[in-house]
Design a protein around this motif. Structure first.
Motif, PDB file in Angstrom:
ATOM      1  N   ARG A  74      57.939  -9.155  24.605  1.00 30.56           N
ATOM      2  CA  ARG A  74      57.516  -8.013  23.799  1.00 30.56           C
ATOM      3  C   ARG A  74      58.458  -6.823  23.921  1.00 30.56           C
ATOM      4  O   ARG A  74      58.468  -5.928  23.066  1.00 30.56           O
ATOM      5  CB  ARG A  74      56.095  -7.583  24.193  1.00 30.56           C
ATOM      6  N   ASP A  96      57.917  -1.887  22.218  1.00 28.45           N
ATOM      7  CA  ASP A  96      57.073  -3.083  22.213  1.00 28.45           C
ATOM      8  C   ASP A  96      57.098  -3.617  20.785  1.00 28.45           C
ATOM      9  O   ASP A  96      56.467  -3.042  19.880  1.00 28.45           O
ATOM     10  CB  ASP A  96      55.653  -2.708  22.640  1.00 28.45           C
ATOM     11  N   GLN A  98      55.746  -5.985  19.435  1.00 31.90           N
ATOM     12  CA  GLN A  98      54.476  -6.500  18.919  1.00 31.90           C
ATOM     13  C   GLN A  98      53.653  -5.393  18.253  1.00 31.90           C
ATOM     14  O   GLN A  98      53.075  -5.585  17.187  1.00 31.90           O
ATOM     15  CB  GLN A  98      53.667  -7.143  20.046  1.00 31.90           C
ATOM     16  N   SER A  99      53.634  -4.216  18.894  1.00 30.19           N
ATOM     17  CA  SER A  99      52.819  -3.120  18.369  1.00 30.19           C
ATOM     18  C   SER A  99      53.647  -1.988  17.782  1.00 30.19           C
ATOM     19  O   SER A  99      53.113  -1.114  17.095  1.00 30.19           O
ATOM     20  CB  SER A  99      51.945  -2.556  19.490  1.00 30.19           C
ATOM     21  N   CYS A 324      49.283   5.650  37.342  1.00 34.14           N
ATOM     22  CA  CYS A 324      49.094   6.271  36.037  1.00 34.14           C
ATOM     23  C   CYS A 324      48.553   7.687  36.201  1.00 34.14           C
ATOM     24  O   CYS A 324      47.592   7.910  36.951  1.00 34.14           O
ATOM     25  CB  CYS A 324      48.131   5.441  35.181  1.00 34.14           C
ATOM     26  N   PRO A 333      49.290   2.847  27.570  1.00 32.15           N
ATOM     27  CA  PRO A 333      48.297   1.870  27.104  1.00 32.15           C
ATOM     28  C   PRO A 333      48.044   0.800  28.161  1.00 32.15           C
ATOM     29  O   PRO A 333      48.970   0.394  28.877  1.00 32.15           O
ATOM     30  CB  PRO A 333      48.959   1.267  25.851  1.00 32.15           C
ATOM     31  N   LYS A 334      46.803   0.364  28.264  1.00 34.46           N
ATOM     32  CA  LYS A 334      46.443  -0.585  29.313  1.00 34.46           C
ATOM     33  C   LYS A 334      47.261  -1.865  29.256  1.00 34.46           C
ATOM     34  O   LYS A 334      47.673  -2.399  30.284  1.00 34.46           O
ATOM     35  CB  LYS A 334      44.951  -0.895  29.242  1.00 34.46           C
ATOM     36  N   ASP A 335      47.488  -2.404  28.053  1.00 29.90           N
ATOM     37  CA  ASP A 335      48.235  -3.662  27.961  1.00 29.90           C
ATOM     38  C   ASP A 335      49.688  -3.480  28.384  1.00 29.90           C
ATOM     39  O   ASP A 335      50.271  -4.349  29.037  1.00 29.90           O
ATOM     40  CB  ASP A 335      48.139  -4.260  26.559  1.00 29.90           C
ATOM     41  N   ILE A 336      50.265  -2.315  28.054  1.00 28.51           N
ATOM     42  CA  ILE A 336      51.642  -2.036  28.478  1.00 28.51           C
ATOM     43  C   ILE A 336      51.693  -1.892  29.994  1.00 28.51           C
ATOM     44  O   ILE A 336      52.591  -2.422  30.660  1.00 28.51           O
ATOM     45  CB  ILE A 336      52.172  -0.750  27.810  1.00 28.51           C
ATOM     46  N   SER A 338      49.741  -3.232  32.202  1.00 27.42           N
ATOM     47  CA  SER A 338      49.568  -4.547  32.830  1.00 27.42           C
ATOM     48  C   SER A 338      50.874  -5.330  32.824  1.00 27.42           C
ATOM     49  O   SER A 338      51.232  -5.986  33.808  1.00 27.42           O
ATOM     50  CB  SER A 338      48.476  -5.341  32.093  1.00 27.42           C
ATOM     51  N   ILE A 339      51.612  -5.257  31.729  1.00 22.75           N
ATOM     52  CA  ILE A 339      52.893  -5.966  31.634  1.00 22.75           C
ATOM     53  C   ILE A 339      53.903  -5.392  32.626  1.00 22.75           C
ATOM     54  O   ILE A 339      54.628  -6.133  33.300  1.00 22.75           O
ATOM     55  CB  ILE A 339      53.445  -5.888  30.194  1.00 22.75           C
ATOM     56  N   GLN A 341      53.434  -4.026  35.440  1.00 22.52           N
ATOM     57  CA  GLN A 341      53.120  -4.390  36.819  1.00 22.52           C
ATOM     58  C   GLN A 341      53.558  -5.814  37.167  1.00 22.52           C
ATOM     59  O   GLN A 341      53.916  -6.083  38.308  1.00 22.52           O
ATOM     60  CB  GLN A 341      51.625  -4.230  37.075  1.00 22.52           C
TER      61      GLN A 341
END
Length: 355
Positions: A74, A96, A98-99, A324, A333-336, A338-339, A341
């Motif tokens: 991504r 990213d 994707q988004s 954070c 953003p949470k998904d970013i 998580s990636i 980490q």
């Protein structure tokens, strides 16, 4: 430009890092494409270091984060100094795909002290001499002391020949006497209670042409003030000044020091929050914030988070620690998050470790 030519172009044949850098380039086609794209910028920054090893490593730390980001599908678009170099700006801009979300990363490396480098050089010299001994054994070393680190390193350097002789004689004497899978420990004479080396016979060691080295534990440089170094980086107005308004900005910290880890980062954040809550203006003015704690609090709103990767790497946790800032203007953003980490080197093997 082929890989070899690209590596030579970056370092201009003036650094012993060239060979290791070629290995890094060959390990990731995406990263090689990144270096090819920004080769002039990277070479200019390397040249500006006058090929001083530590300063070159600061530049390599910037593009090492690019390497990690480019392992994520991504994050296939990573730009280097995309806002230009005339003003203070972040090192990396990441999209990213994707988004379409875009965020910035500013890199900082916590350096080893000169004393840590001295100890590392001593340890490597000792290990090389012991490894050269033909045996079926493996050895490790644990070194700690109530002496100051400087006093201990001085003593170790002065007694190197005696230490090598004792270990060599012990290895040779015991090479056929330690059963497979078992271990024996010994204190080096003159360093009782300080320098313990351990011998074992690995069950699957195929060659007796050398003695294997299994590393060890060396907590002699811990001061319990490591968090202060993190605080210095977070409090640096130059870093916060490079954060772009109305964007997610992340301070990415790496280190080649054994003494800095994730717990220190947490302590640093808590310490700064306490100082700001207490309106410790003198502290923040000394750090370069003219308006004291209020000025720091305002600038801190630009910092969305801190990403940290320790020298130790993951054991029972994600490869990277992400703090954070829930008071930032722009949240990660949470998904970013998580990636960030879990992003890691291919097969968890760090090609930058050779530098």
């Amino acid at each position: 430009m082929n890989t070899v030519d690209l590596g030579e172009y970056i370092f201009e044949g003036k650094s012993h890092f060239t060979k290791s850098f070629l290995h890094v380039l060959k390990s990731s086609s995406r990263f090689e494409g990144f270096v090819e794209c920004y080769r002039d910028k990277i070479r200019k920054k390397i040249r500006a270091t006058n090929y001083d090893n530590d300063t070159v490593k600061d530049v390599l730390a910037e593009i090492e984060w690019a390497y990690l980001l480019l392992q994520v599908d991504r994050f296939s678009r990573v730009e280097y100094e995309s806002y230009g170099t005339k003003e203070q700006n972040p090192d990396l801009t990441v999209t990213d795909v994707q988004s379409g979300f875009v965020f910035n990363i500013e890199s900082k490396r916590i350096r080893c002290t000169d004393l840590e480098w001295r100890f590392e050089a001593w340890k490597q010299r000792l290990a090389r001499q012991v490894i050269a001994i033909p045996s079926k054994l493996a050895f490790s070393m644990d070194i700690d002391s109530f002496d100051t680190a400087a006093e201990l390193v001085d003593r170790l350097e002065a007694k190197t020949e005696d230490v090598v002789s004792y270990i060599t004689e012990t290895v040779i004497a015991l090479t056929d006497e330690i059963p497979p899978g078992s271990e024996k420990s010994y204190f080096v004479p003159g360093f009782e209670g300080v320098f313990e080396f351990k011998l074992r016979t690995p069950p699957r060691k195929a060659s007796s042409d050398y003695t294997s080295y299994y590393g060890g534990s060396f907590p002699i440089f811990y001061t319990h003030k490591e968090y202060m170094k993190f605080g210095d980086e977070i409090c640096d107005p130059k870093h916060l000044g490079q954060m772009r308004p109305d964007m997610v900005n992340i301070l990415a910290i790496s280190t080649d020091s054994n003494t800095h880890d994730s717990l220190d980062l947490g302590e640093a954040v808590a310490n700064l929050a306490e100082l700001a809550a207490q309106h410790s203006d003198d502290f923040f003015v000394k750090k370069g914030f003219e308006g004291g704690s209020a000025d720091f609090a305002i600038q801190l709103e630009r910092l969305s988070g801190i990403l940290f990767r320790s020298l130790w790497g993951p054991i029972d946790r994600a490869p990277n620690i992400l703090w954070c800032n829930n008071k930032a203007k722009c949240l990660i953003p949470k998904d970013i998050g998580s990636i960030l980490q879990v992003m890691d080197y291919p097969e968890s093997t760090n090609p930058f470790k050779a530098f």
